[in-house]
Every structure is written in C-alpha cells, then in structure tokens.
Design an enzyme around this catalytic site. Structure first.
Site, PDB file in Angstrom:
ATOM      1  N   CYS A   1       0.786  -1.237   0.000  1.00 62.88           N
ATOM      2  CA  CYS A   1       0.000   0.000   0.000  1.00 62.88           C
ATOM      3  C   CYS A   1       0.819   1.290   0.000  1.00 62.88           C
ATOM      4  O   CYS A   1       0.481   2.210  -0.750  1.00 62.88           O
ATOM      5  CB  CYS A   1      -1.042   0.019   1.113  1.00 62.88           C
ATOM      6  SG  CYS A   1      -0.768  -1.081   2.473  1.00 62.88           S
TER       7      CYS A   1
ATOM      8  N   ARG B   1       6.849 -11.342   4.997  1.00 62.33           N
ATOM      9  CA  ARG B   1       6.476 -11.128   6.396  1.00 62.33           C
ATOM     10  C   ARG B   1       7.152 -12.160   7.264  1.00 62.33           C
ATOM     11  O   ARG B   1       7.264 -13.327   6.879  1.00 62.33           O
ATOM     12  CB  ARG B   1       4.952 -11.240   6.558  1.00 62.33           C
ATOM     13  CG  ARG B   1       4.224 -10.193   5.750  1.00 62.33           C
ATOM     14  CD  ARG B   1       2.723 -10.249   5.962  1.00 62.33           C
ATOM     15  NE  ARG B   1       2.076  -9.310   5.061  1.00 62.33           N
ATOM     16  CZ  ARG B   1       0.759  -9.197   4.921  1.00 62.33           C
ATOM     17  NH1 ARG B   1      -0.050  -9.983   5.630  1.00 62.33           N
ATOM     18  NH2 ARG B   1       0.250  -8.322   4.096  1.00 62.33           N
TER      19      ARG B   1
ATOM     20  N   GLN C   1       0.509 -10.950  -3.174  1.00 61.40           N
ATOM     21  CA  GLN C   1      -0.888 -10.540  -3.010  1.00 61.40           C
ATOM     22  C   GLN C   1      -1.448 -10.110  -4.356  1.00 61.40           C
ATOM     23  O   GLN C   1      -0.761  -9.432  -5.125  1.00 61.40           O
ATOM     24  CB  GLN C   1      -0.968  -9.346  -2.061  1.00 61.40           C
ATOM     25  CG  GLN C   1      -0.586  -9.688  -0.642  1.00 61.40           C
ATOM     26  CD  GLN C   1      -0.689  -8.452   0.243  1.00 61.40           C
ATOM     27  OE1 GLN C   1      -0.168  -7.404  -0.077  1.00 61.40           O
ATOM     28  NE2 GLN C   1      -1.375  -8.602   1.367  1.00 61.40           N
TER      29      GLN C   1
ATOM     30  N   ASP D   1      -3.195  -7.663  -5.249  1.00 59.08           N
ATOM     31  CA  ASP D   1      -3.514  -6.471  -4.490  1.00 59.08           C
ATOM     32  C   ASP D   1      -4.088  -5.380  -5.382  1.00 59.08           C
ATOM     33  O   ASP D   1      -3.798  -5.328  -6.570  1.00 59.08           O
ATOM     34  CB  ASP D   1      -2.204  -5.956  -3.866  1.00 59.08           C
ATOM     35  CG  ASP D   1      -2.430  -5.274  -2.540  1.00 59.08           C
ATOM     36  OD1 ASP D   1      -3.607  -5.131  -2.139  1.00 59.08           O
ATOM     37  OD2 ASP D   1      -1.439  -4.893  -1.906  1.00 59.08           O
TER      38      ASP D   1
ATOM     39  N   HIS E   1      -5.466  -1.013  -4.739  1.00 60.54           N
ATOM     40  CA  HIS E   1      -5.915   0.065  -3.860  1.00 60.54           C
ATOM     41  C   HIS E   1      -6.751   1.026  -4.675  1.00 60.54           C
ATOM     42  O   HIS E   1      -6.326   1.472  -5.740  1.00 60.54           O
ATOM     43  CB  HIS E   1      -4.713   0.756  -3.219  1.00 60.54           C
ATOM     44  CG  HIS E   1      -3.964  -0.170  -2.314  1.00 60.54           C
ATOM     45  ND1 HIS E   1      -2.885  -0.899  -2.741  1.00 60.54           N
ATOM     46  CD2 HIS E   1      -4.205  -0.550  -1.036  1.00 60.54           C
ATOM     47  CE1 HIS E   1      -2.465  -1.665  -1.751  1.00 60.54           C
ATOM     48  NE2 HIS E   1      -3.241  -1.490  -0.708  1.00 60.54           N
TER      49      HIS E   1
ATOM     50  N   LYS F   1     -13.650  -4.129   7.574  1.00 59.40           N
ATOM     51  CA  LYS F   1     -13.429  -4.883   6.337  1.00 59.40           C
ATOM     52  C   LYS F   1     -14.550  -5.881   6.086  1.00 59.40           C
ATOM     53  O   LYS F   1     -15.291  -6.253   6.990  1.00 59.40           O
ATOM     54  CB  LYS F   1     -12.095  -5.620   6.392  1.00 59.40           C
ATOM     55  CG  LYS F   1     -12.034  -6.657   7.502  1.00 59.40           C
ATOM     56  CD  LYS F   1     -10.760  -7.489   7.433  1.00 59.40           C
ATOM     57  CE  LYS F   1     -10.702  -8.465   8.611  1.00 59.40           C
ATOM     58  NZ  LYS F   1      -9.630  -9.417   8.513  1.00 59.40           N
TER      59      LYS F   1
ATOM     60  N   HIS G   1      -8.415  -1.084   0.382  1.00 58.65           N
ATOM     61  CA  HIS G   1      -7.490  -2.169   0.070  1.00 58.65           C
ATOM     62  C   HIS G   1      -8.347  -3.373  -0.284  1.00 58.65           C
ATOM     63  O   HIS G   1      -9.312  -3.643   0.421  1.00 58.65           O
ATOM     64  CB  HIS G   1      -6.652  -2.599   1.287  1.00 58.65           C
ATOM     65  CG  HIS G   1      -5.940  -1.522   2.005  1.00 58.65           C
ATOM     66  ND1 HIS G   1      -4.571  -1.466   2.064  1.00 58.65           N
ATOM     67  CD2 HIS G   1      -6.384  -0.483   2.746  1.00 58.65           C
ATOM     68  CE1 HIS G   1      -4.212  -0.438   2.812  1.00 58.65           C
ATOM     69  NE2 HIS G   1      -5.292   0.180   3.242  1.00 58.65           N
TER      70      HIS G   1
END
Length: 588
Positions: free
Chosen positions: A279, A308, A326, A328, A330, A410, A456
């Site tokens: 992000c 991670r 991910q 991902d 945004h 979320k 997200h």
RNA sequence: GCCCUUGUAGCUCAGUUGGCAGAGCACAUCCUUGGUAAGGAUGAGGUCACCGGUUCAAUCCCGGUCAAGGGCUCCA
C-alpha cells in the site's frame, strides 16, 4: 428444520463434552498422578489437557481408548451437583488438581458452581452432559499435542489428547473417511507428486519455489486476473521490494506491524526494509498522479510480492509462508463513491472466483478492533458504507465484531471447497488512516482541498495460498483451462512420430499447452503415466489415425472417442480450453 | 517462538540391540514397435540433514543446530 439442526448440534456438543470427561476419567485411572486441565467439545470432536511427567505415546492412546470403552460399557450415570465455593475448593484441593482450583478462583462470586460426577470421576463443569457414560455410541482418540495452560505461552505446557465422538459408528466412519480425503488432497503431498512447487526448507523456510508446472498454473491465473482488472478499470503498476525504513514509519506499519516484519537491513548507514505490504507504494503513485476529483476513482493494481516474518512453528506448505504475492489493489475515491466502489469490487470477486466451482460463499463484516487508530466518525462512516454496499448488492452477511484491521473495517469473503471446507479468500478493507498519514489530497468540484478514501482489496488473498487451496479443491486435477499440460499426444509406434509431432506443433502454435510422449513404451504405459500426472486429455495416434488424418481421444475421466477428424478435434479443443474472456483470441 | 514426533538414493520407505548401507518407483543403456492404467534385461546412483562428543569403531548412543510433521498462538 433449522431448529432441528441446532438441537442436533447441541446434543452432539453434550455428547462430545461427556466423551471428554470419559477421557479424563480413563487417564486418571491409568495415570493417577496426571493433573487435569480443561476438556471442552470442539467443532469436530473434543480434547482434554493434562499435566503428566512424560508425553503420552500412541500406545498410551490405545490403552486410554480401551479404558474409555469400558467406562462407556459400565454406563455410569452422569450426575450434576451444585456445590458451594468452599466445598468445590476443598474437593479439588483434596484431589490435588491445581488447575481446577485456579478455574474456581476465576468464577464470579454470584455464579453457581457445579460439578459433574460419573463413577469415581468428578469434574468441575457447567455442563450440559448426556445422562450416562453409556450414551456415547461412538468414540475415537485421534492425536496428542501440547498446549499451554489457558493458551498463554508463559504458562506451563500441558499435553492435549484429541478425540471425537458421534451419535453412531456410521457417523464416526464417515468422519474418518473425510479425514482420509483431506489427507489425499493435501497440497503439500500433491505439490510434490505433480511437480507443482517445492518449499525451500533448509535454504529458507517458508519460501516457495514454483516449479514449471505450478508456474504455468500461476501464469494462467495471473493472465486472467490482469485481463479482468483491465476490463474493470484498474491500472497495473510495479513497485520495489524494499524501501527506506522511513516509509514504513510514516505509514504506521513500523508501529503497528513491526512484529510481522523482517529486520531492517543497513546499507550506507541507511536502514532499508523488506515490504510486508504494497500500500505505501501505491500511495506514492497516487501522489504522483492525482490532483483533481476528475481523476477519481483511481484503481491501482499489482501482483505484489511481500515478505512477512512468521514464527517458524506457524509455517505450513503454501498456506502460511514468509514470502507471498498478493493480488492487491488500492482504490482511491471520494467519500460519496465509497459504497459504489465496494459494490464494484463485490461484482469482480464473483466474476473472478465464481469460475472455480466453489460450492458457496459466506460474507463477514468485521468491525472495529480494540487496537485501532482513527476517529469514531470515520469508523462509523466506513462501516456504514460497507453495510450499505452489501445491502444494495443484496449480499447476505454476518457481523464479526472486533475483527477489523487496525486502520478500518473490512468485508471478508469465505468460499467452500469441493469437500465443504471454508477458506477465506477475498477481503475488502476501508482505510482512512493512510490517506491522512501521507496527507493525500485532491481538489473537489467546489475547488476545495479534500481527502480521498482508500480501499485495500484482494480477491485471491495470496497467490501462493490460493494455489494451495485450488490444489486441494481439485485434488490436483485442474480443469482443462487451468491445467499446466492440457493435452498429451501419444504415438503408438515409432512410425507415427512425425504425424504426432506435427500435431503437437500445431496445438502449440495455437497456444494450447500440448506435449508429446513418443517414448519407446506401450500405449498402456503412456496412458497410465498421463493419468498419474492428471493430464486432462490424451490424444492417441496410430496407423488408422495417420492414414485418415484423425486422432483418438481419451479423457482423464476415462471417456474415449475414436478416430475423430483432426480438424474437429482441434476446433472442439480450442472452444473449451480457454476462459470465456479469451474465447476466439488465442493470444491473451 | 514453545511442546511432542521425525530427518537413510530424485520419490516412497525398509534396516543396523554400534562392525564396509537395502528395496520398489524414477533415471541411463540395450532388446522389444506394442491399440487405452505398469513388456523384459543390464547399469548407475548415498558424507544415512548438519556440527560436535563418547567409543578401537557412530547412520545407530549423547549434546547442539537446521528443517519438516502434529498442535498452541497468529494469520493471506
């Protein structure tokens, strides 16, 4: 019907809870110095925790199980007895059960304390139970493990014995069959057998090597993902894997997420940090490219690989790793567009995930957790937007209180696989925190400076994990469009090789993933091998096929069709071997 | 990270109560050219996870490290 289900469920809970007591009774009889912890029913069975001088062995488990069966045969009545606090304390201190005494101390003053007795065994317990130990029709012990007292790491480690119990032997057998089925589908086992992926293990725990076959599946998934995101107005971006630590301090990750991040690395006196999320980079891209409300919404997507730190004991195949990608994106939008954008994401989730044949879908709305940032107004506004999006999209959902992320509420979407297991895949998270931290702004229609809201979202969650789920869901037999090898052309004898090779070349030129097996082996051997590799289609070529420009087909499921004209076979294959989005276009 | 279990050929696994390491599959070569789930022969392949200790001798016993599996906890 629903009420019957819930009655059945609660009677099963009582049954299993009683089975747990019976387990404790058996352990206390065989190992009198063992001290008992807690022993509840679980989703699939029960467990009981004990402190004992040595670990229980599989042989111990057999002895304990047969002792349980004799307790069951004895049909001891299970008797509930309310006791005073002092009576309870005296009882369990007399029995030498320190954990039970600790539990008694934790019971509020006004609450009633009850014990349940069966034969010589008595346990602190609020019930309910079945009337007699004879009312446990089918029970089996499954495994042992360790568990901390009350799940707290600083507490003593106890030994947990797991088991399960059912209303009938038939139900128990069905459950054990399901366990076998789960083992057969294990993505770690299939991943090795089918050469899909390997984990680096000694060269790096929790890191994944995608072998060529697995990589091909991933490529198909990613190509389709990109196609759909292009169609839905996303713009694809690439961002670095590391950045200066300052970036992560500004984003707040260093404060809130440090425990899950790798340690910074020093270069030229500056700290760099491996990215745990994409992000902040997308935010920097926003700052580079957006000034006006006319630019909004802007949807930035990336298949971004993040790292991670996960504790070594938690790593698990592809499901829990230290480096993963991910899917991902945004979305930066005006506050008034929030609900609309969320609905669009919900539609995209269905379009993307809907093609994998999952049984059904459950949606959860997670609200503000204890550890969080942001104003009450923002949380309320974001939560309302999620609710209204779900309601307008006519999506039923459940509330998951306190399970939101620290920066916002979320929506989590779980899908049920071929054998009914629920997997959390898609997530949609509202964030008003990062836009503030990075002072994101745009000019609204009135010429004022305004702050965008950020969403997200991920559809697969992580590509690694989703791949693991797909392997288990399909049991390694990927559908034709996704299979790493779609067609295997086999020659019957050496003289058929030129025709067969030309067929493979033709299919490859049409972007079909075809391979040839022209080895000096009998056809039965080649078919067996293709079956084991779970290749969806086998095309067999012998004298008759060569003479008439035909092929004989056999599917992975064993269906055969002989002597199909090559044109027909190829045309039919092209119509089936690609997602609808690419139909008629062999070059996605 | 913690508790328990495990680590032998590319894969699946035997084995040695301490004395030169075994099978099946896969692989290589040869014979066989066969019509829908295993044709035959021969051969090559191992620092018994890694480091240290005990011993005349360690793959085996002891200690440590790394990793995997089952859990606890956490999560995409």
């Amino acid at each position: 019907m629903k009420q019957q289900d819930s009655q059945k469920h609660s009677s099963l809970v009582a049954l299993r809870h009683s089975a747990a007591h019976t387990l404790a009774q058996a352990v206390k009889k065989l190992f009198p110095t063992a001290q008992v912890g807690v022993g509840p029913a679980t989703e699939e069975g029960f467990y009981y925790d004990f402190r004992y001088e040595r670990p229980f062995t599989p042989e111990d488990l057999e002895r304990i199980e047969s002792e349980m069966k004799s307790v069951i045969r004895a049909s001891f009545p299970i008797v509930r007895r309310p006791v005073s606090r002092s009576e309870a304390t005296a009882l369990f201190s007399g029995l030498g059960e320190p954990f039970k005494l600790e539990l008694i101390q934790g019971i509020p003053d006004e609450a009633e304390i009850t014990v349940y007795e069966q034969g010589e065994f008595v346990d602190l317990c609020r019930g309910p139970h079945v009337p007699s130990t004879g009312d446990i029709p089918a029970v089996k012990l499954l495994s042992t493990s360790s568990a901390y007292w009350k799940g707290i790491e600083s507490n003593p480690s106890l030994q947990r014995i797991y088991g399960t119990a059912f209303e009938s032997e038939g139900d128990l057998d069905a459950y054990l069959k399901q366990l076998e089925e789960i083992q057969k589908r294990d993505h770690r086992k299939l991943g090795k057998e089918l050469d899909l992926f390997r984990t680096l293990d000694e060269k790096g725990a929790g890191l994944v090597l995608w072998l060529p076959k697995g990589s091909q599946v991933r490529r198909t998934l990613e190509d389709l993902w990109k196609t759909l995101h292009d169609q839905h107005g996303y713009r694809y971006v690439y961002t670095p894997h590391i950045a200066r630590l300052d970036l992560w301090k500004q984003s707040g990750h260093w404060d809130y997420y440090r425990d899950s991040m790798f340690k910074p690395m020093e270069t030229e006196g500056t700290s760099y940090e491996l990215k745990p999320m994409n992000c902040p980079f997308h935010i920097l891209i926003f700052k580079e490219s957006v000034q006006s409300y006319r630019d909004l919404p802007i949807r930035l997507s990336e298949l971004g690989t993040v790292y991670r730190y996960e504790r070594s004991g938690t790593l698990h195949g592809l499901m829990r790793v230290r480096g993963f990608t991910q899917d991902d994106a945004h979305i930066f939008c005006k506050p008034e567009d929030l609900s609309d954008e969320i609905q669009k994401v919900l539609a995209l989730v269905d379009q993307m995930i809907g093609r994998f044949g999952f049984q059904d879908r459950t949606v959860f709305l997670s609200t503000r957790p204890d550890k969080s940032v942001g104003s009450d107004e923002n949380w309320a506004m974001a939560t309302d937007a999620l609710k209204s999006a779900l309601e307008q999209a006519n999506v039923p959902y459940e509330i998951d209180p306190g399970e939101g992320v620290f920066y916002g509420p979320k929506i989590d979407i779980k899908f049920h696989d071929a054998i009914g297991r629920a997997w959390q895949l898609s997530t949609i998270q509202v964030d008003f925190n990062l836009p503030e931290k990075f002072d994101l702004t745009y000019r609204n229609a009135k010429g004022e400076v305004a702050r965008p809201i950020m969403i997200h979202r991920a559809l697969f969650g992580s590509i690694e994990r989703f791949f693991g789920i797909l392997i288990e869901h399909y049991m390694g037999a990927f559908p034709l469009w996704l299979a790493p090898e779609q067609v295997r052309v086999m020659s019957l004898a050496d003289r058929h090789i030129p025709y067969a090779q030309a067929l493979v070349d033709r299919l490859k030129s049409l972007r079909v993933r075809a391979e040839g097996d022209f080895r000096n082996e009998k056809i039965g051997f080649k078919i067996r091998e293709a079956q084991l590799w779970k290749v969806p289609e086998m095309w067999i070529v012998g004298d008759r096929e060569v003479q008439e420009n035909r092929v004989s087909l056999r599917t992975r499921e064993g269906e055969k069709s002989d002597l199909i004209p090559q044109e027909t076979a190829v045309g039919d294959l092209l119509a089936r071997c690609r997602p609808a989005e690419w139909a008629g276009n062999p070059w996605p």
